[in-house]
Design a protein around this motif. Structure first.
Motif, short mmCIF file in Angstrom:
data_model
loop_
_atom_site.label_atom_id
_atom_site.label_comp_id
_atom_site.label_asym_id
_atom_site.label_seq_id
_atom_site.Cartn_x
_atom_site.Cartn_y
_atom_site.Cartn_z
N LYS A 136 12.64 46.70 73.53
CA LYS A 136 13.58 47.56 72.57
C LYS A 136 15.03 47.49 73.04
O LYS A 136 16.12 47.28 72.22
CB LYS A 136 13.42 49.02 72.48
CG LYS A 136 11.80 49.29 71.68
CD LYS A 136 11.70 51.05 71.83
CE LYS A 136 10.39 51.27 71.04
NZ LYS A 136 10.18 52.60 71.04
N ILE A 137 15.47 47.34 74.37
CA ILE A 137 16.69 47.31 75.06
C ILE A 137 17.08 45.90 74.63
O ILE A 137 18.37 45.71 74.27
CB ILE A 137 16.66 47.62 76.38
CG1 ILE A 137 16.27 49.02 76.74
CG2 ILE A 137 17.92 47.28 77.06
CD1 ILE A 137 16.11 49.22 78.21
N ALA A 138 16.32 44.84 74.87
CA ALA A 138 16.52 43.46 74.41
C ALA A 138 16.97 43.32 72.91
O ALA A 138 18.04 42.70 72.67
CB ALA A 138 15.63 42.66 74.82
N LYS A 139 16.18 43.91 72.09
CA LYS A 139 16.66 44.07 70.74
C LYS A 139 17.97 44.68 70.30
O LYS A 139 18.97 44.13 69.64
CB LYS A 139 15.53 44.72 69.89
CG LYS A 139 15.77 44.48 68.40
CD LYS A 139 14.46 44.97 67.55
CE LYS A 139 15.02 44.94 66.14
NZ LYS A 139 13.45 45.43 65.44
N GLU A 140 18.26 45.78 71.06
CA GLU A 140 19.63 46.49 71.10
C GLU A 140 20.82 45.52 71.41
O GLU A 140 21.83 45.56 71.00
CB GLU A 140 19.57 47.85 71.73
CG GLU A 140 18.57 48.86 71.38
CD GLU A 140 18.33 50.21 71.97
OE1 GLU A 140 19.36 50.05 73.29
OE2 GLU A 140 17.73 50.93 71.69
N LEU A 141 20.60 44.87 72.57
CA LEU A 141 21.64 44.02 73.12
C LEU A 141 21.57 42.53 72.32
O LEU A 141 22.42 41.76 72.65
CB LEU A 141 21.33 43.75 74.61
CG LEU A 141 21.25 44.93 75.51
CD1 LEU A 141 20.81 44.29 76.95
CD2 LEU A 141 22.44 45.67 75.54
N GLY A 142 20.69 42.29 71.29
CA GLY A 142 20.56 41.20 70.35
C GLY A 142 20.24 39.75 71.40
O GLY A 142 20.61 38.85 70.97
N LEU A 143 19.43 40.14 72.35
CA LEU A 143 18.95 39.16 73.27
C LEU A 143 17.68 38.66 72.64
O LEU A 143 16.75 39.41 72.20
CB LEU A 143 18.45 39.62 74.60
CG LEU A 143 19.88 40.23 75.42
CD1 LEU A 143 19.55 40.71 76.71
CD2 LEU A 143 20.85 38.89 75.40
N THR A 144 17.14 37.31 72.55
CA THR A 144 15.97 36.69 71.86
C THR A 144 15.42 35.84 73.16
O THR A 144 16.23 35.03 73.98
CB THR A 144 16.48 36.03 70.81
OG1 THR A 144 17.21 34.97 70.78
CG2 THR A 144 16.55 37.15 69.64
N VAL A 145 14.11 35.36 73.07
CA VAL A 145 13.59 34.49 73.89
C VAL A 145 13.41 33.16 72.91
O VAL A 145 12.69 33.32 72.05
CB VAL A 145 12.39 34.75 74.45
CG1 VAL A 145 11.41 34.03 75.39
CG2 VAL A 145 12.44 36.26 75.28
N SER A 146 13.92 32.06 73.59
CA SER A 146 13.68 30.96 72.68
C SER A 146 12.17 30.48 72.89
O SER A 146 11.52 30.64 73.50
CB SER A 146 14.40 29.68 73.58
OG SER A 146 14.07 29.50 74.95
#
Length: 347
Positions: A136-146
């Motif tokens: 959830k935090i990664a999504k809030e920060l706009g981070l994605t895993v290639s």
């Protein structure tokens, strides 16, 4: 079929927005489902419970003080209402969360640093939160895993699972695992079955040795040959006999890991048992005294699993033991040797 009278319809229209279907059904003497369907056809709606809560001044003051610095769950627990009601009332009052705490900033920094390098579960352990929260935090920060990073992490996880599978095989445990690891699983299973039958198998080597006194299994050998394995009988000069004193010499080791030793059992240690990752294991250490020279040599070997009952080794017996030698490297860099009994013959 319910016949609705004018009085019943009046009661339904008056009480449906504020009362439950069960209460209305009990009052009208019909089923709650009939109440629900009639209200649907009449277009009746329930009042939103949150909009009809009467907020006291004390509750509003508590909400204004705690909402910026506490979580929704904590505020809801203090007020004795649901998180949804708290969130909607806070939005209605225009309340905002305070600046991010130092702990939250550290968590975000950790996620930014390691996302794509480690799975969410590993990052969650670093941050002390759940893997779902990391996502959830990664999504809030706009981070994605290639896709490349995801494939790499999956490959590493599978490699670790293979390593664990090989450990089970080396300890004489069944390699069967709940997770499917690929085509190598059939090979590992075959190696395990052959070891159980008394063959001498070294993982990663296609040559499988067997003793002339071994009861062979043609069907299993045929399946193993289809996997690329080759079966070779012990050379006669590598079998320990009274006339063959050189059988214990290093140059007579089979496949650089197997040798046959003859001696007297001087001690049989208690059975050790345990469970690792859902697999039960048991092992027994035996001490073998090898005659010859001024002072007898001592050898300790291990008997794993069902072979403990099969061999039934007793103190004082003269045995010829087929031993498979292996070594494992510990986390501290030290090496540990292991001598496993594959076949026992009483002489």
């Amino acid at each position: 079929m319910v016949t609705w009278t004018k009085d019943m319809l009046r009661i339904l229209k008056e009480e449906y927005p504020t009362k439950s279907n069960a209460e209305i059904a009990e009052e009208l003497g019909i089923s709650a489902r009939a109440v629900q369907w009639k209200a649907y056809w009449l277009g009746l709606k329930k009042h939103n419970s949150w909009s009809h809560i009467e907020w006291t001044d004390e509750q509003l003051n508590l909400l204004r003080r705690k909402f910026p610095i506490c979580s929704l769950r904590e505020v809801a627990a203090l007020l004795g209402i649901s998180k949804t009601v708290v969130a909607r009332k806070a939005k209605e009052l225009g309340l905002q969360k305070a600046a991010k705490s130092e702990a939250r900033m550290k968590i975000e920094e950790t996620i930014k640093t390691y996302i794509g390098m480690y799975p969410f579960k590993k990052i969650a352990e670093m941050c002390g939160i759940s893997a779902r929260r990391v996502g959830k935090i990664a999504k809030e920060l706009g981070l994605t895993v290639s896709k490349e990073a995801r494939n790499r992490m999956t490959s590493e996880a599978v490699a670790k699972a293979y390593e664990l599978e090989e450990f089970y095989v080396s300890c004489g445990l069944s390699p069967e695992m709940e997770r499917k690891l690929g085509s190598d699983k059939s090979r590992l299973n075959m190696e395990y079955r052959l070891r159980e039958d008394g063959y001498f198998v070294t993982h990663g080597c296609d040559v499988v040795y067997f003793s002339p006194r071994l009861k062979r299994h043609p069907v299993r050998e045929r399946h193993a040959e289809e996997m690329g394995m080759v079966f070779v009988e012990y050379p006669e000069d590598c079998l320990a006999t009274e006339d063959n004193e050189g059988a214990q010499a290093p140059e007579n080791l089979i496949n650089s890991s197997i040798m046959v030793i003859t001696g007297k059992i001087t001690e049989v240690c208690p059975i050790r048992e345990g469970n690792k990752n859902g697999h039960d294991w048991k092992v027994q250490d035996c001490v073998l005294e090898i005659p010859g020279g001024e002072k007898p040599q001592i050898c300790v070997f291990n008997v794993f699993g069902d072979n403990i009952g099969k061999f039934n080794i007793q103190v004082g017996e003269q045995l010829s033991v087929d031993i498979q030698m292996s070594a494992n490297k510990g986390k501290d860099g030290r090496w540990f040797g292991n001598n496993r009994a594959m076949e026992v013959t009483r002489v």
